[in-house]
Design an enzyme around this catalytic site. Sequence first.
Site, PDB file in Angstrom:
ATOM      1  N   MET A   1      -7.705   8.631   9.509  1.00  0.00           N
ATOM      2  CA  MET A   1      -8.302   9.152   8.268  1.00  0.00           C
ATOM      3  C   MET A   1      -9.233  10.320   8.536  1.00  0.00           C
ATOM      4  SD  MET A   1      -9.133   5.502   6.445  1.00  0.00           S
ATOM      5  CE  MET A   1      -9.588   4.644   7.943  1.00  0.00           C
TER       6      MET A   1
ATOM      7  N   ASP B   1       0.830  -1.206   0.000  1.00  0.00           N
ATOM      8  CA  ASP B   1       0.000   0.000   0.000  1.00  0.00           C
ATOM      9  C   ASP B   1       0.861   1.251   0.000  1.00  0.00           C
ATOM     10  OD1 ASP B   1      -2.256  -1.459   0.137  1.00  0.00           O
ATOM     11  OD2 ASP B   1      -2.661  -1.080   2.253  1.00  0.00           O
TER      12      ASP B   1
ATOM     13  N   LYS C   1      -4.247   2.836  -2.772  1.00  0.00           N
ATOM     14  CA  LYS C   1      -5.028   3.114  -1.567  1.00  0.00           C
ATOM     15  C   LYS C   1      -4.843   4.541  -1.124  1.00  0.00           C
ATOM     16  CE  LYS C   1      -6.904  -0.632   0.066  1.00  0.00           C
ATOM     17  NZ  LYS C   1      -7.376  -1.477   0.919  1.00  0.00           N
TER      18      LYS C   1
END
Length: 464
Positions: A385, A250, A272
């Site tokens: 996030m 990733d 990603k």
Amino acid sequence: MRYLPIFMKLTGRPALVVGGGSVAARKVRLLRKAGAEITIVAPKFCKELEQLTHEDKIIFSRCEFRDADISDVSLIIAATDNRAVNQKVYDLAQARHIPVNVVDSPDQCSFIMPSIIDRSPVQIAVSTGGSSPVLARLLRAKLESFVPAAYGRLAALVDEYRQRVKERFTDPDQRRFFWEAVLQGRVAELLFADRGDEARGALEAAIEDTSDSFDSTGEVYLVGAGPGDPDLMTFRALRLMQQADVVVYDRLVSPPILDMVRRDAEMIYAGKERNRHTLTQESINQLLVRLAKEGKRVLRLKGGDPFIFGRGGEEIETLAEDGIPFQVVPGITAAAGCASYAGIPLTHRDYAQSCIFVTGHLKDGTVDLDWEKLARPAQTIVFYMGLHTIDELGRQLVAHGMSKVTPVALVQQGTTQHQRVFIETLGSLPGLVEREDIKPPTIIIVGEVVNLSGKLKWFGDDGR
Ligand code: SAH
């Protein structure tokens, strides 16, 4: 070569130890492991040795050393603090050609003892030829971390099947290929995962396999690479990185970590990035299945921990459905890594009795969280996030009763050389990301514990 390294068989053989202190006890411990019949000569014995008086393989001779104590033994160790006695033991042993070691005195040794990494029956011995025992110990520590604890089990298994494999593969080259495949593939991994019976089954199947490729089932290693600093990876992660045929990684996996992957492994970038997934989740799942079915050892490398906001669960669900073998290796999750490197204890008896990890990003881009539950006192909240929704996060927490002056930390690229830490408050969040040009990956920590950062910070960074 100053010394010839050899491994000596001492099972049932007589060995003499002169001295009764803690150094002697250390040597007695080793000789016992090697199965020697030990005689210890000393006027007095330390506690550790006294505890062994019931052992029938050890004779205690409670008196000063006499010349006659040097009889027909296989090996002698002198560990007294009396130089004259040590010298005497050395001279007598040399005269009779008996291997002798006066502890910590290289000039009075006909043999020296290495630092040992013990994975019996595998033994790794490290020596600097007496130049630097500290260096030998450091090397030993490196090797300890590199050789899996269960390595001995692997050697025992090979021992068990050696004859059968020899009969099955008469060509030595073919035999070598066979063992190379087995020792770096599924059989070894099963053994390390404490599944001995299955390992035996897989080994037997490989022996009986008449096709050209042994051990042709692939496997997926779902591995957490931690938050960025390569030092924070687990021993197991590193080992699997060095044995994988193909790596699917990733964006979050840092370049210094990728550098540690086996040089000739194929590298596949799975992307990603928020809203810009290079491969869709479904195609990543299918890719893993396909590669493993081709017989490859596939490393699925993820930032942090694969089971914490990492979709690791979804990926191995597909594997499980397709009957592909897999294993999961935990990593240090961003919350733990960034908090440590920013000097913020996530819980603290005075400030936070609980800590909650939440995602600030939902599938359709909206934030829909249980604000009542988050806005509780004495709790640390970590948002993963959350950079793009940070203004909303701050607003909602205040709207649900949290004070505007509650401290907030933003940690960008935590644990790496590019780490930036910003200490703010819920009230000062609006506009901050643009003002300071804060970029992902960034984690947001909310709660009183953030105030400890000023005092507990130890890692350098470019924040403010
Ligand atoms: N599985 C990962 C999390 C993946 S979600 C883990 O356990 O850490 C991605 C989010 O993790 C990022 O948006 C960011 O909030 C956080 N993150 C991951 N690595 C980070 C780092 N080095 N510094 C700051 N935040 C990080």
